[in-house]
Design a protein around this motif. Structure first.
Motif, short mmCIF file in Angstrom:
data_model
loop_
_atom_site.label_atom_id
_atom_site.label_comp_id
_atom_site.label_asym_id
_atom_site.label_seq_id
_atom_site.Cartn_x
_atom_site.Cartn_y
_atom_site.Cartn_z
N VAL A 283 4.09 2.18 7.08
CA VAL A 283 4.51 1.31 5.97
C VAL A 283 4.31 -0.17 6.33
CG1 VAL A 283 6.41 0.59 4.49
CG2 VAL A 283 6.18 2.97 5.14
N GLU A 284 3.74 -0.90 5.37
CA GLU A 284 3.53 -2.34 5.55
C GLU A 284 4.47 -3.17 4.69
OE1 GLU A 284 -0.55 -2.95 4.63
OE2 GLU A 284 -1.30 -1.73 6.31
N SER A 285 4.93 -2.62 3.58
CA SER A 285 5.74 -3.43 2.67
C SER A 285 6.92 -2.66 2.08
CB SER A 285 4.87 -3.97 1.52
OG SER A 285 5.65 -4.73 0.62
N PHE A 286 8.09 -3.32 2.14
CA PHE A 286 9.29 -2.85 1.44
C PHE A 286 9.73 -3.91 0.43
CE2 PHE A 286 9.70 -0.38 5.43
CZ PHE A 286 9.87 0.88 4.90
N SER A 287 8.80 -4.68 -0.07
CA SER A 287 9.11 -5.75 -1.00
C SER A 287 9.84 -5.22 -2.24
CB SER A 287 7.83 -6.46 -1.42
OG SER A 287 8.08 -7.43 -2.42
N GLN A 288 11.04 -5.73 -2.47
CA GLN A 288 11.86 -5.42 -3.65
C GLN A 288 12.17 -3.93 -3.80
OE1 GLN A 288 9.01 -8.10 -6.10
NE2 GLN A 288 10.92 -8.15 -7.24
N SER A 289 12.13 -3.19 -2.72
CA SER A 289 12.32 -1.73 -2.78
C SER A 289 13.61 -1.33 -3.47
CB SER A 289 12.30 -1.13 -1.38
OG SER A 289 11.05 -1.31 -0.77
N ASP B 250 1.56 9.17 5.36
CA ASP B 250 0.56 8.12 5.28
C ASP B 250 0.95 6.99 4.34
OD1 ASP B 250 -1.11 9.47 7.05
OD2 ASP B 250 -2.15 10.55 5.46
N ALA B 251 2.13 7.04 3.78
CA ALA B 251 2.56 6.00 2.84
C ALA B 251 2.57 4.63 3.50
CB ALA B 251 3.94 6.33 2.29
N ILE B 252 2.03 3.62 2.79
CA ILE B 252 1.97 2.26 3.35
C ILE B 252 2.74 1.25 2.50
CG2 ILE B 252 -0.23 2.66 4.50
CD1 ILE B 252 -1.58 1.11 2.24
N SER B 253 3.17 1.64 1.30
CA SER B 253 3.84 0.66 0.45
C SER B 253 4.95 1.29 -0.37
CB SER B 253 2.82 -0.01 -0.48
OG SER B 253 3.43 -0.97 -1.30
N PHE B 254 6.13 0.63 -0.33
CA PHE B 254 7.29 1.03 -1.15
C PHE B 254 7.78 -0.19 -1.93
CE2 PHE B 254 7.27 4.32 2.10
CZ PHE B 254 7.57 5.46 1.38
N GLU B 255 6.89 -0.88 -2.60
CA GLU B 255 7.27 -2.08 -3.33
C GLU B 255 7.92 -1.71 -4.67
OE1 GLU B 255 4.12 -4.88 -3.65
OE2 GLU B 255 3.97 -5.18 -1.48
N LYS B 256 9.10 -2.23 -4.91
CA LYS B 256 9.87 -2.03 -6.15
C LYS B 256 10.14 -0.55 -6.44
CE LYS B 256 7.84 -6.13 -8.31
NZ LYS B 256 7.16 -6.66 -9.54
N THR B 257 10.13 0.29 -5.45
CA THR B 257 10.24 1.74 -5.66
C THR B 257 11.46 2.11 -6.49
OG1 THR B 257 9.17 2.05 -3.52
CG2 THR B 257 10.20 3.98 -4.51
#
Length: 465
Positions: free
Chosen positions: A224-230, A195-202
C-alpha cells in the motif's frame, strides 16, 4: 437504445421482443423503434459475444452531455432480477437513480477486469451487500467507487466480499458515503488482496461504521502506498489499533486519513512507528504526507505521538485537545495545531527539532506553554515563531549561549510574548541538553533593560504530565 459502447470482439444478436431480430458487430448503442406502443412491456434478449453492458463512467449521463447515449438506460432501469452467466468484461449501473430493491448475487463475473463504478450513485438500492457478490470476479484488478453514494445500503460489510479478488490493486472510494452501512469493519475484508496499493477514501463518510480498526485490517497489504482520506468522516469509529499500519512500511500518503473522526479519543503513540521517512530522487529530505491526518477530530484530548514529522494542519481544529507530547518530532508543519483552542501544553523532545512552520501554534488555548527539550549541542532552536509582523529585536550575550529575543504581540490574547532562537555553545558546562520555552509577559517585559533579564526560566526543569 441499449447501453453497449461497442467493441471489435462484439458479435451478437438482439431480439427486440416484437418479433424482430438484428445482428450487430462492433456497433455502438444499438437502438430500435417500436411501432406498436399499446404494449407496455417488451422482453429483449441478447445472445452471442458481448464485451460490456451498462454504464460505469464517473460523470452522470444527461440528455445534453457527451454521455447522452446512456441516458435512456440510466434514467429508465428500475430493478435487477439476476445477473446470469454473462461472460462480460465490464458491467455497470452507475447513476441508475431509479434502480431500487436489493442487489442479487453475482453470477458469471469470471471475466470482469474491473468492478469500478458498478453501482455508483444508485441511491435507492437497499438491503445488505450479498456475501458472494464478487465470488467469481477473480480477474478484477480495481474496485473503485463500487458502492459510492449508495446511501440506502444497510447491514455489515461482508468479511468475505473480496475473497476471490486476489488481483485487486485499488480500493478507492469503494464504500464512500454509504452512510447506513453499520457494524465493525472485519479484519478479513482485505486479507485476500495482497497486491492492493491504494485505499483512498475507501470508507469516507461511512458515519455509522462503528468499533475498532484492528491490527489485522491491512496486515497482508504490504504494498500500500496511500491511505489518503481512508476513514475521513467515520464519526463512530472509536479505537485505532497501534499496529494498524505495522506492515505498511512504504505507505507515504496519510492526508486526512482520520480527519473528522469525532469518536476517536486517543491516538496510539506508535501508530506510525514503521512508516519511516524516505529520501526523494534528488537526495533532498522528503517526508510522508501527514497533512490534516487528524484535523477536526473533536474527541481527542490528550496526545502522545511518536512521529518524525507533524504535517501541515495535522491536528488543526482539534478543539478539545489540551496536551501534546511529541518525543520524536523533527519538523512541525504549518498550521499543525491551528485553532486547537484548548491546547495549553506542548512538549517536543528527544530529537533535534529542525523547523516550526508558519501558524503552527496559531489560536491555541490561553497562556500556552511550548517546551522544546533535549536539544543537541550547537543545534539551532528555531523558536523565532512569527506570531505577527510587529517585532522588536534585542541581541544579548549570555554565559549559556547566544540568544535572540523577539518581542511580539500575541494575536489572540493581546499579550506580549518572547520567542527564542538560541545556539548552545560547545563548552556549555551544565549538560548537552537544555530546556527552552516560549514564555509570556510575566517572564519578559519589553520595557525593561534586557541585561536585567533573568535567564533561569529558559533552562529550568518543568514537570509535564
Amino acid at each position: 437504445k441499449l447501453p453497449i459502447p461497442g467493441n471489435s470482439n462484439d458479435n451478437y444478436y438482439v431480439s427486440w421482443g416484437d418479433g424482430k431480430q438484428e445482428k450487430f458487430t462492433y456497433e455502438s448503442f444499438p437502438s430500435h423503434t417500436y411501432s406498436n406502443l399499446s404494449n407496455k412491456e417488451y422482453t429483449i434478449r441478447i445472445t452471442g459475444n458481448l464485451t460490456s453492458f451498462g454504464y460505469y463512467g464517473e460523470e452522470e449521463p444527461t440528455n445534453s452531455n457527451s454521455f447522452n447515449d446512456y441516458y435512456s438506460f440510466v434514467s429508465g432501469i428500475t430493478k435487477i432480477n439476476s445477473f446470469g452467466n454473462l461472460g462480460l468484461k465490464r458491467i455497470g449501473f452507475a447513476f441508475c437513480k431509479k434502480l431500487s430493491g436489493s442487489i442479487p448475487n453475482g453470477e458469471g463475473f469470471e471475466n470482469l477486469v474491473s468492478l469500478d463504478n458498478m453501482f455508483r450513485d444508485c441511491e435507492r438500492i437497499s438491503g445488505n451487500i450479498p456475501k458472494k457478490l464478487f465470488s467469481m470476479a477473480t480477474k478484477a484488478k480495481s474496485a473503485n467507487h463500487i458502492f459510492y453514494r449508495c446511501s440506502s445500503l444497510t447491514g455489515n460489510i461482508p468479511e468475505d466480499l473480496f475473497e476471490e479478488c486476489a488481483s485487486i490493486k485499488h480500493f478507492d472510494s469503494t464504500f464512500e458515503e454509504c452512510s447506513n452501512l453499520k457494524g465493525q469493519i472485519s479484519n478479513k475484508l482485505f486479507i485476500y488482496s495482497p497486491d492492493a496499493i491504494s485505499f483512498e477514501k475507501t470508507f469516507k463518510n461511512c458515519t455509522n461504521i462503528t468499533g475498532s480498526l484492528t491490527e489485522d485490517l491491512f496486515k497482508e497489504n504490504t504494498r500500500v502506498e496511500s491511505f489518503s482520506q481512508s476513514f475521513e468522516g467515520c464519526k463512530s469509529i472509536s479505537v485505532i489499533s497501534s499496529n494498524l499500519f505495522k506492515n505498511n512500511t512504504i505507505a507515504n500518503n496519510y492526508y486526512r486519513t482520520f480527519a473528522d473522526c469525532d469518536g476517536l479519543t486517543a491516538i496510539p503513540k506508535n501508530l506510525f512507528l514503521n512508516n519511516v521517512v524516505y529520501e526523494s530522487s534528488n537526495n533532498n529530505n522528503s517526508y510522508k504526507d501527514y497533512r490534516e491526518t487528524f484535523a477536526d477530530c473533536s474527541g481527542i484530548r490528550l496526545l502522545d505521538l511518536d512521529v518524525f514529522y507533524i504535517g501541515r494542519g495535522m491536528f488543526r481544529n482539534c478543539e478539545n485537545l489540551t496536551q501534546a507530547k511529541l518525543p520524536g518530532t523533527v519538523k512541525i508543519g504549518e498550521e499543525a495545531f491551528y485553532n486547537c483552542n484548548q491546547l495549553k501544553k506542548i512538549k517536543v523532545g528527544e530529537t533535534k527539532l529542525q523547523e516550526i512552520g508558519k501558524d503552527a501554534f496559531e489560536y491555541l488555548g490561553t497562556d500556552p506553554e511550548i517546551l522544546i527539550t533535549s536539544i543537541n549541542k550547537t543545534s539551532e532552536i528555531l523558536a523565532n515563531y512569527n506570531w505577527n509582523d510587529d517585532k522588536r529585536l534585542a541581541d544579548l550575550n549570555s554565559p549559556k549561549g547566544t540568544v535572540e529575543i523577539i518581542s511580539k504581540n500575541y494575536p489572540f490574547t493581546n499579550q506580549n510574548v518572547v520567542t527564542l532562537k538560541m545556539t548552545v555553545e560547545d563548552d556549555y558546562s551544565k549538560s548537552g541538553d537544555c530546556k527552552i520555552a516560549i514564555v509570556n509577559e510575566a517572564n519578559y517585559n519589553p520595557g525593561i533593560d534586557p541585561s536585567e533579564l533573568n535567564w533561569e526560566p529558559f533552562v529550568e526543569e518543568k514537570n509535564w504530565t
